[in-house]
Design a protein around this motif. Structure first.
Motif, PDB file in Angstrom:
ATOM      1  N   SER A 127       0.696  -1.180   0.804  1.00 47.61           N
ATOM      2  CA  SER A 127      -0.280   0.073  -0.175  1.00 47.61           C
ATOM      3  C   SER A 127       0.653   1.298  -0.240  1.00 47.61           C
ATOM      4  N   ASP A 128       1.695   1.570   0.873  1.00 50.68           N
ATOM      5  CA  ASP A 128       2.730   2.381   0.829  1.00 50.68           C
ATOM      6  C   ASP A 128       4.272   1.689   0.258  1.00 50.68           C
ATOM      7  N   ILE A 129       5.337   2.503   0.015  1.00 48.54           N
ATOM      8  CA  ILE A 129       7.107   1.608   0.160  1.00 48.54           C
ATOM      9  C   ILE A 129       7.201   2.643   0.170  1.00 48.54           C
ATOM     10  N   SER A 130       9.022   2.815   1.146  1.00 47.77           N
ATOM     11  CA  SER A 130      10.346   3.559   0.985  1.00 47.77           C
ATOM     12  C   SER A 130      11.736   2.264   1.130  1.00 47.77           C
ATOM     13  N   ALA A 135       4.142  -0.603   3.732  1.00 48.37           N
ATOM     14  CA  ALA A 135       2.945  -1.759   4.070  1.00 48.37           C
ATOM     15  C   ALA A 135       2.663  -2.355   3.069  1.00 48.37           C
ATOM     16  N   ALA A 136       2.254  -3.862   3.605  1.00 42.32           N
ATOM     17  CA  ALA A 136       1.706  -4.545   2.484  1.00 42.32           C
ATOM     18  C   ALA A 136      -0.259  -5.012   2.640  1.00 42.32           C
ATOM     19  N   ILE A 137      -0.832  -5.092   1.903  1.00 46.06           N
ATOM     20  CA  ILE A 137      -2.089  -6.203   2.533  1.00 46.06           C
ATOM     21  C   ILE A 137      -2.038  -7.944   2.345  1.00 46.06           C
ATOM     22  N   LEU A 138      -2.864  -7.474   3.645  1.00 43.37           N
ATOM     23  CA  LEU A 138      -2.694  -9.555   3.981  1.00 43.37           C
ATOM     24  C   LEU A 138      -3.629 -10.250   3.364  1.00 43.37           C
ATOM     25  N   PRO A 139      -3.472 -10.800   2.842  1.00 45.29           N
ATOM     26  CA  PRO A 139      -4.385 -11.965   2.047  1.00 45.29           C
ATOM     27  C   PRO A 139      -5.156 -12.452   3.179  1.00 45.29           C
ATOM     28  N   PRO A 140      -6.557 -12.548   2.957  1.00 41.21           N
ATOM     29  CA  PRO A 140      -7.830 -13.696   4.182  1.00 41.21           C
ATOM     30  C   PRO A 140      -7.179 -14.621   3.912  1.00 41.21           C
ATOM     31  N   GLY A 141      -7.491 -14.182   5.482  1.00 45.23           N
ATOM     32  CA  GLY A 141      -6.485 -16.048   6.013  1.00 45.23           C
ATOM     33  C   GLY A 141      -5.108 -16.014   6.342  1.00 45.23           C
ATOM     34  N   VAL A 142      -4.725 -15.334   6.013  1.00 36.82           N
ATOM     35  CA  VAL A 142      -2.847 -15.079   6.072  1.00 36.82           C
ATOM     36  C   VAL A 142      -2.327 -14.571   8.105  1.00 36.82           C
ATOM     37  N   LYS A 143      -2.098 -15.827   8.866  1.00 28.62           N
ATOM     38  CA  LYS A 143      -1.443 -15.353  10.172  1.00 28.62           C
ATOM     39  C   LYS A 143      -0.258 -14.858  10.331  1.00 28.62           C
ATOM     40  N   ILE A 144       0.241 -13.784  10.372  1.00 27.66           N
ATOM     41  CA  ILE A 144       1.527 -12.836  10.553  1.00 27.66           C
ATOM     42  C   ILE A 144       1.715 -12.382  11.669  1.00 27.66           C
ATOM     43  N   ARG A 145       2.607 -12.674  12.821  1.00 32.83           N
ATOM     44  CA  ARG A 145       2.591 -11.607  13.976  1.00 32.83           C
ATOM     45  C   ARG A 145       3.575 -10.873  14.393  1.00 32.83           C
ATOM     46  N   CYS A 170      12.961  -8.986   6.070  1.00 37.19           N
ATOM     47  CA  CYS A 170      12.754  -8.581   6.564  1.00 37.19           C
ATOM     48  C   CYS A 170      11.682  -8.527   7.469  1.00 37.19           C
ATOM     49  N   GLU A 171      11.863  -7.308   8.934  1.00 36.70           N
ATOM     50  CA  GLU A 171      10.681  -8.327  10.208  1.00 36.70           C
ATOM     51  C   GLU A 171       9.162  -7.231  10.351  1.00 36.70           C
ATOM     52  N   VAL A 172       8.282  -8.515  10.703  1.00 41.48           N
ATOM     53  CA  VAL A 172       7.230  -7.284  10.598  1.00 41.48           C
ATOM     54  C   VAL A 172       7.249  -6.775  12.179  1.00 41.48           C
ATOM     55  N   ILE A 173       6.795  -5.180  11.838  1.00 40.45           N
ATOM     56  CA  ILE A 173       7.022  -3.958  12.608  1.00 40.45           C
ATOM     57  C   ILE A 173       5.202  -4.373  13.463  1.00 40.45           C
ATOM     58  N   ARG A 174       4.497  -4.373  12.861  1.00 38.56           N
ATOM     59  CA  ARG A 174       2.986  -4.224  13.416  1.00 38.56           C
ATOM     60  C   ARG A 174       1.424  -4.488  12.612  1.00 38.56           C
ATOM     61  N   ILE A 175       0.691  -4.841  12.930  1.00 32.94           N
ATOM     62  CA  ILE A 175      -0.576  -5.291  12.393  1.00 32.94           C
ATOM     63  C   ILE A 175      -1.555  -4.302  12.480  1.00 32.94           C
ATOM     64  N   PHE A 176      -2.356  -4.012  11.341  1.00 33.13           N
ATOM     65  CA  PHE A 176      -3.368  -3.309  11.204  1.00 33.13           C
ATOM     66  C   PHE A 176      -4.564  -2.910  10.248  1.00 33.13           C
ATOM     67  N   PRO A 177      -5.827  -2.241  10.623  1.00 37.54           N
ATOM     68  CA  PRO A 177      -7.159  -2.487   9.976  1.00 37.54           C
ATOM     69  C   PRO A 177      -6.546  -1.023   9.095  1.00 37.54           C
ATOM     70  N   LYS A 178      -6.852  -0.929   7.504  1.00 31.56           N
ATOM     71  CA  LYS A 178      -7.087   0.670   7.008  1.00 31.56           C
ATOM     72  C   LYS A 178      -7.931  -0.028   5.964  1.00 31.56           C
ATOM     73  N   ASN A 179      -8.950   0.658   5.842  1.00 31.58           N
ATOM     74  CA  ASN A 179      -9.834   0.852   4.796  1.00 31.58           C
ATOM     75  C   ASN A 179     -10.410  -0.599   4.639  1.00 31.58           C
ATOM     76  N   ARG A 180     -10.965  -1.531   5.712  1.00 32.97           N
ATOM     77  CA  ARG A 180     -11.456  -2.521   5.407  1.00 32.97           C
ATOM     78  C   ARG A 180     -10.280  -3.588   5.385  1.00 32.97           C
ATOM     79  N   LEU A 181      -9.522  -3.236   5.106  1.00 25.33           N
ATOM     80  CA  LEU A 181      -8.236  -4.668   4.404  1.00 25.33           C
ATOM     81  C   LEU A 181      -7.308  -4.606   6.152  1.00 25.33           C
ATOM     82  N   SER A 182      -6.561  -5.204   6.518  1.00 27.52           N
ATOM     83  CA  SER A 182      -5.842  -5.728   7.623  1.00 27.52           C
ATOM     84  C   SER A 182      -4.023  -5.536   6.582  1.00 27.52           C
TER      85      SER A 182
END
Length: 220
Positions: A127-130, A135-145, A170-182
């Motif tokens: 969704s954005d990049i640097s 930040a990337a969209i999590l597909p339905p059913g994908v569980k990442i911590r 890479c390392e996951v920093i956080r999971i968050f909702p945005k515009n009905r997406l995860s």
């Protein structure tokens, strides 16, 4: 800040019609910059820039910061390899585009993830990049911590049309909702300077394009 062989993006504005060209630094003098004949980013055709043409020069420095400065064509060297001569202002007149370490821009980039600890492997869009993360969209059913590490392969298209595949730990920093997406936010782990410079240039070109459309990129 500038060095011989450095990639440049040259912009002209003719009554509101902005054209973008790519070139490289051929030679440097105290008040003059010589560049190889600019080629149009749109069709790779050489540009005719007569003396007096006002231009904006954009480049990414060794520190991965992006800069721009206003200049003017002051002549053409007609030799075996024709060169365009540009006025070179003092560095204090350079505009630093990146006001923080990395510029983050909205961009839907194809991304392939592999998280071995959880066995999750999937392809999605950012969704954005640097140059420091994305930040990337999590597909339905994908569980990442958060804090989970893995690899991401990004497929980016530069302003020149060149398609590049860049792979990062890479390392996951956080999971968050945005515009009905995860969404998941992540950072790259010890990325190479060369790859960061490519991403910085990609973000810089995207930011310039967005500004032309009236959009504004975010910053980390």
């Amino acid at each position: 800040m500038l060095s011989i062989g450095m990639d440049l993006t040259i912009e002209t504005d003719n009554n509101g019609i902005v054209k973008k060209y790519k070139s490289k630094v051929a030679d440097l003098f105290e008040e003059k910059l010589c560049i190889y004949y600019p080629l149009s980013v749109a069709d790779s055709k050489p540009a005719f820039l007569p003396s007096g043409t006002k231009v904006v020069v954009n480049f990414v420095g060794d520190s991965s910061n992006a800069y721009s400065f206003e200049s003017e064509v002051i002549g053409v060297q007609k030799s075996t390899v024709p060169l365009v001569e540009l006025f070179l202002p003092e560095e204090k007149f350079f505009n630093k585009i990146q006001r923080r370490e990395y510029v983050r821009v909205n961009a839907a980039v194809h991304a392939m993830f592999d998280f071995p600890d959880s066995g999750q492997k999937f392809t999605t869009l950012t969704s954005d990049i640097s140059a420091g993360g994305c930040a990337a969209i999590l597909p339905p059913g994908v569980k990442i911590r958060p804090a989970e590490s893995g690899t991401v392969e990004l497929s980016i298209q530069m302003g020149s049309g060149e398609q590049l595949q860049l792979t990062f730990l890479c390392e996951v920093i956080r999971i968050f909702p945005k515009n009905r997406l995860s969404l998941m936010s992540l950072k790259y782990i010890e990325p190479s300077l060369a790859d960061q410079r490519l991403l910085t240039r990609f973000c810089f070109e995207k930011q310039l394009s967005d500004r032309k459309k009236g959009l504004i990129g975010k910053q980390e």
